[in-house]
Design an enzyme around this catalytic site. Sequence first.
Site: not given
Length: 446
Positions: A164, A263, A291
Site C-alpha cells: 500500500y 516506502d 507515521k
Amino acid sequence: MSTADLTQTDFFRAGVRENRVRDKAAGSLSRYRRAVQTLAGGVSSGLRRSARPFPLYFAGGAGSQITDVDGNVYTDYALAWGPLILGHAPAVVNEAVLSQLRRGSTYGAQHDLEIEVSERLRSCIPCAKQVCFANSGTEIVQVALRLARAVTRRSKFLKFEGHYHGWDDSVLVSTQPSRERIANYGAAPVPVGMGQRPGCDALVVEWNDRMGVETLFAARGKEISCVICEPMLCNSGCIPPGDGFLEFLREITQRYRSLLVFDEVITGFRLGLGGAQGYYGITPDLATFAKALAGGLPLSALAGSDEVMGLIASGKVVHSGTLNGNPLCLAAAKATIDTLAEADGAVYKRLWRLGTILRQGLEEGLRRKHLPVVTTGSGPVFQIHFQEHVPRTYREMLPINNKLYSDFGVALLDEGVLVLPDGRWYLSAAHTENDIQKTLSAVERL
Ligand code: PMP
C-alpha cells in the site's frame, strides 16, 4: 482443529462478547448514530468503518492506554495505525508542540526547526543526503514517483501485490485484491474502488518473486522509472523480504538504471532510527517517511541523494504545499527523534524485547487453544495469522481466516485490549512488561 472447521464455529464466543461491548459502549454507539447523519460513513478514513461492533469514540489516551467516551480503558496495540511510537500524549512531544504553538502554528516560510529536523534525518537515515517535507504518506509517495519519472524520463513503475502506498489513483491498485479479482484482472493492476482513473502506470509483481521482477524488467525495463516497495510488507501481513530479495532489487534497478524507492511510512523510525534500510542494510535511492516520524502529528518526509533531490532544489520538479514543514509538526518530529535517539537508540532494544515476548506469548497462548497460528514481522510491528503456513507473499495469506481474527479482536476488546482489524500489532515505547503480561492473561481467558 482445521481452519475450515473454525470458520463454522463461534470459537471466541464473539456473539456474546459483541453484545457485552455494545452494552459497555452505549455512548460510542449513540455518537456513531449521530455522526453518520453528517459525516460520511461516520468516520474520517474509510478503513475505520470496519471496526466491530461499531467505531468507538475516544476521550483520551495516555501512554499505552486509551479511554473511550464510556470510560472503558484499553491497552492499545493499534496506536492510531502506527504513528504513536512513543505512546499516547508523550510529555516530551506535547511540551515541544505547546511551546511552538505559543509562537505560531505555521509561517508558510522558513524557520530553524526545518534545518534541525533535516539534519537529524540525514544523520540517521542511510539514503538521506537531502530531504523534503509534506503532510501525509500519500503525498510524499507522489513526490518520490514524480522524481523517479523526472530522473529516468520513464513513466511506469513496478509495485508489488499487497503493498500500500497511499490512496492516490496512481498507486491504489492491487493492494488487497480478492482471489476472484486477481483472476479477472490477470497481470493488470486491480483498482480498489470506483472512480479511479482506468489507465495506470503501475506494473504489478508478487512480493518476493525474483523471477517475476526479472521477467518484467527484461520485457519492459526501458519503461520502468522505479521499483517501489514496503521493504517489510507491513500492510499485508508484515511479510519480510526473502533472503537476498532487497539486495536483488537494489542490483536489478541499478542494472536497468531505474530507481529503488523504499516506502518506509510504517517501517521508518519503527524498526530502528535508520528504518528498514538501516535494519536490512540496503540503501535505496529514495525513501518515504510519515507515521512514527512525528509521533502522532501529520508530517511526512522524502529522503534521497543530492543528485536526485537536486531536481527539487532546482525547482525542475515541483514540490509544494501550504502546510509543508510547518513548525508545529516539526517540533513534534524533533522531540520524537531526539527521544528515540537517546542512549544510542536504547528504546529500540526494549521495543524489540517486549515485542518478542508479546508475539511469542500470543502464539503460544493461541496454540494452547489448538488454533492454527503463525506470526510474522519484527519486534515493534508484527502480525498474527490464523493459518498453518508462514506466508511469503500476499497470496499466501489470502486464505487467512478473517472471520476468526475479527472474532478474536472483538473478544480482546471485551477484555480491554484494542487491536487493529487486520491482524497487525504495534508496540510503543510506553508499553510495559505489565501491559504485556495483562494482555497475555486476557488471551488465556478467551
Ligand atoms: N505508505 C505506506 C506504507 C502506508 O502504510 C501508508 C498509510 N497506511 C501510506 C503510504 C499512506 O500514508 P497516509 O495515510 O499518511 O497518507
